[in-house]
Design a protein around this motif. Sequence first.
Motif, PDB file in Angstrom:
ATOM      1  N   GLN A   1      54.472  23.811  17.780  1.00  0.00           N
ATOM      2  CA  GLN A   1      55.137  24.826  18.596  1.00  0.00           C
ATOM      3  C   GLN A   1      54.116  25.570  19.448  1.00  0.00           C
ATOM      4  OE1 GLN A   1      57.719  27.501  16.584  1.00  0.00           O
ATOM      5  NE2 GLN A   1      59.172  25.907  16.075  1.00  0.00           N
ATOM      6  N   ILE A   2      54.530  25.829  20.683  1.00  0.00           N
ATOM      7  CA  ILE A   2      53.743  26.661  21.584  1.00  0.00           C
ATOM      8  C   ILE A   2      54.680  27.714  22.163  1.00  0.00           C
ATOM      9  CG2 ILE A   2      52.109  24.817  22.176  1.00  0.00           C
ATOM     10  CD1 ILE A   2      53.656  24.515  24.854  1.00  0.00           C
ATOM     11  N   VAL A   3      54.110  28.713  22.788  1.00  0.00           N
ATOM     12  CA  VAL A   3      54.891  29.682  23.548  1.00  0.00           C
ATOM     13  C   VAL A   3      54.681  29.324  25.015  1.00  0.00           C
ATOM     14  CG1 VAL A   3      55.246  32.107  24.103  1.00  0.00           C
ATOM     15  CG2 VAL A   3      54.593  31.447  21.772  1.00  0.00           C
TER      16      VAL A   3
ATOM     17  N   MET B   1      59.451  30.157  22.784  1.00  0.00           N
ATOM     18  CA  MET B   1      58.965  29.135  21.858  1.00  0.00           C
ATOM     19  C   MET B   1      59.453  27.771  22.325  1.00  0.00           C
ATOM     20  SD  MET B   1      57.050  30.544  19.578  1.00  0.00           S
ATOM     21  CE  MET B   1      56.856  29.216  18.414  1.00  0.00           C
TER      22      MET B   1
ATOM     23  N   ASP C   1      48.640  24.760  17.562  1.00  0.00           N
ATOM     24  CA  ASP C   1      49.908  25.391  17.211  1.00  0.00           C
ATOM     25  C   ASP C   1      49.885  26.863  17.606  1.00  0.00           C
ATOM     26  OD1 ASP C   1      52.421  24.775  16.151  1.00  0.00           O
ATOM     27  OD2 ASP C   1      51.910  25.619  14.204  1.00  0.00           O
ATOM     28  N   ASN C   2      50.953  27.319  18.218  1.00  0.00           N
ATOM     29  CA  ASN C   2      51.152  28.707  18.646  1.00  0.00           C
ATOM     30  C   ASN C   2      50.302  29.144  19.823  1.00  0.00           C
ATOM     31  OD1 ASN C   2      53.228  29.392  16.777  1.00  0.00           O
ATOM     32  ND2 ASN C   2      51.668  29.440  15.178  1.00  0.00           N
ATOM     33  N   ASP C   3      49.706  28.205  20.562  1.00  0.00           N
ATOM     34  CA  ASP C   3      49.040  28.578  21.813  1.00  0.00           C
ATOM     35  C   ASP C   3      50.078  29.174  22.759  1.00  0.00           C
ATOM     36  OD1 ASP C   3      46.457  27.859  21.227  1.00  0.00           O
ATOM     37  OD2 ASP C   3      46.434  26.056  22.471  1.00  0.00           O
ATOM     38  N   HIS C   4      49.615  30.069  23.623  1.00  0.00           N
ATOM     39  CA  HIS C   4      50.479  30.708  24.618  1.00  0.00           C
ATOM     40  C   HIS C   4      50.124  30.160  26.001  1.00  0.00           C
ATOM     41  CE1 HIS C   4      52.264  34.157  22.279  1.00  0.00           C
ATOM     42  NE2 HIS C   4      51.449  33.569  21.408  1.00  0.00           N
TER      43      HIS C   4
END
Length: 67
Positions: free
Chosen positions: A2-4, A9, A54-57
Amino acid sequence: MQIVLNGKMQEIPIEVTRVKELIHFLSLNKDLAIVEQNGRILERSEWSEMEITDNDHFEIVQFVGGG
């Protein structure tokens, strides 16, 4: 993974590990896109090197022509 992406999301395939692959996955025109990853604007020359975690914006904009 998942990324933003642009404030929302987004699930992306685990095989998408680099920014260049993300641009391709999103079907964006690489010549017209601007990419910011975790608050830093990336040069196009960095796209094939920059890894995605994971979770990079991301903030991604693509210029659109018209008249």
